[in-house]
Write a protein that holds these residues in place. Structure first.
Motif, PDB file in Angstrom:
ATOM      1  N   VAL A 112       0.857  -1.174   0.000  1.00 38.04           N
ATOM      2  CA  VAL A 112       0.000   0.000   0.000  1.00 38.04           C
ATOM      3  C   VAL A 112       0.898   1.231   0.000  1.00 38.04           C
ATOM      4  N   LEU A 113       0.919   1.938  -1.136  1.00 37.51           N
ATOM      5  CA  LEU A 113       1.783   3.095  -1.339  1.00 37.51           C
ATOM      6  C   LEU A 113       0.944   4.366  -1.255  1.00 37.51           C
ATOM      7  N   ARG A 114       1.369   5.304  -0.407  1.00 43.50           N
ATOM      8  CA  ARG A 114       0.622   6.547  -0.209  1.00 43.50           C
ATOM      9  C   ARG A 114       1.509   7.745  -0.497  1.00 43.50           C
ATOM     10  N   THR A 115       0.951   8.682  -1.244  1.00 38.92           N
ATOM     11  CA  THR A 115       1.603   9.963  -1.491  1.00 38.92           C
ATOM     12  C   THR A 115       0.717  11.039  -0.875  1.00 38.92           C
ATOM     13  N   THR A 116       1.290  11.854  -0.004  1.00 36.34           N
ATOM     14  CA  THR A 116       0.525  12.867   0.721  1.00 36.34           C
ATOM     15  C   THR A 116       1.146  14.239   0.502  1.00 36.34           C
ATOM     16  N   PHE A 117       0.287  15.206   0.220  1.00 32.39           N
ATOM     17  CA  PHE A 117       0.706  16.593   0.073  1.00 32.39           C
ATOM     18  C   PHE A 117       0.018  17.392   1.174  1.00 32.39           C
ATOM     19  N   GLU A 123       4.756  20.088   2.795  1.00 35.28           N
ATOM     20  CA  GLU A 123       5.466  18.814   2.760  1.00 35.28           C
ATOM     21  C   GLU A 123       4.877  17.872   1.724  1.00 35.28           C
ATOM     22  N   ILE A 124       5.760  17.041   1.208  1.00 28.37           N
ATOM     23  CA  ILE A 124       5.370  15.901   0.383  1.00 28.37           C
ATOM     24  C   ILE A 124       5.924  14.682   1.107  1.00 28.37           C
ATOM     25  N   GLU A 125       5.052  13.685   1.318  1.00 30.00           N
ATOM     26  CA  GLU A 125       5.480  12.472   2.000  1.00 30.00           C
ATOM     27  C   GLU A 125       5.049  11.254   1.197  1.00 30.00           C
ATOM     28  N   VAL A 126       5.951  10.304   1.093  1.00 28.60           N
ATOM     29  CA  VAL A 126       5.642   9.025   0.464  1.00 28.60           C
ATOM     30  C   VAL A 126       5.798   7.960   1.541  1.00 28.60           C
ATOM     31  N   SER A 127       4.772   7.125   1.678  1.00 29.32           N
ATOM     32  CA  SER A 127       4.779   6.073   2.693  1.00 29.32           C
ATOM     33  C   SER A 127       4.487   4.732   2.031  1.00 29.32           C
ATOM     34  N   SER A 132       6.822   5.916   6.646  1.00 28.35           N
ATOM     35  CA  SER A 132       7.340   6.967   5.785  1.00 28.35           C
ATOM     36  C   SER A 132       8.667   6.528   5.154  1.00 28.35           C
ATOM     37  N   VAL A 133       8.756   6.677   3.834  1.00 27.89           N
ATOM     38  CA  VAL A 133      10.010   6.339   3.146  1.00 27.89           C
ATOM     39  C   VAL A 133      10.638   7.563   2.512  1.00 27.89           C
ATOM     40  N   TYR A 134       9.875   8.670   2.415  1.00 27.94           N
ATOM     41  CA  TYR A 134      10.403   9.897   1.825  1.00 27.94           C
ATOM     42  C   TYR A 134       9.605  11.063   2.348  1.00 27.94           C
TER      43      TYR A 134
END
Length: 138
Positions: A112-117, A123-127, A132-134
């Motif tokens: 399950v890949l999530r991109t959050t703005f 912030e931009i976050e990729v989980s 959190s991975v980025y």
């Protein structure tokens, strides 16, 4: 003659793309609910709700959205949409605490890949699977 041909082409193109779009509030189907359950397992801020509004064109689901009663919550806006194919979910919510937060969650090879703005935090976050991975501050 060119104008007449162009007019006919425009008319036939418009007619061929005309669709009847209807919406129906119903229980999420098995695939939609499985996506919502898996997403909610890793990201509990994405609300799990059994009722969904499906939008149909020519008998096929073209979009799905969830409606929420926001009375008594911290949110001034909360939207969830499921794309056709039930592999991707779009979300957007607004509260005084978080500001506007939006992005998508998608299934990728069982993950399950999530991109959050986040507008408030810039912030931009990729989980991935809830971790959190980025994270990038703008």
């Amino acid at each position: 003659m060119k104008k007449f041909t162009l007019l006919l082409a425009l008319i036939f193109t418009t007619i061929s793309f005309a669709q009847t779009i209807t919406s129906k509030q119903e229980d999420a189907n098995v695939e939609q609910y499985a996506l919502l359950t898996k997403v909610n397992q890793y990201y509990p801020d994405i609300t799990l709700n059994k009722t969904i509004t499906n939008f149909y064109a020519d008998g096929r689901i073209i979009d799905s959205q969830q409606q929420f009663d926001l009375k008594g919550t911290k949110f001034s806006s909360y939207k969830i949409g499921i794309e056709p194919g039930n592999k991707k979910l779009l979300f957007e919510y607004v509260s005084d605490e978080t500001g506007k937060v939006f992005g998508d969650v998608q299934l990728f090879k069982g993950n399950v890949l999530r991109t959050t703005f986040s507008d408030k935090n810039n912030e931009i976050e990729v989980s991935l699977n809830g971790k959190s991975v980025y994270l990038k501050k703008l």
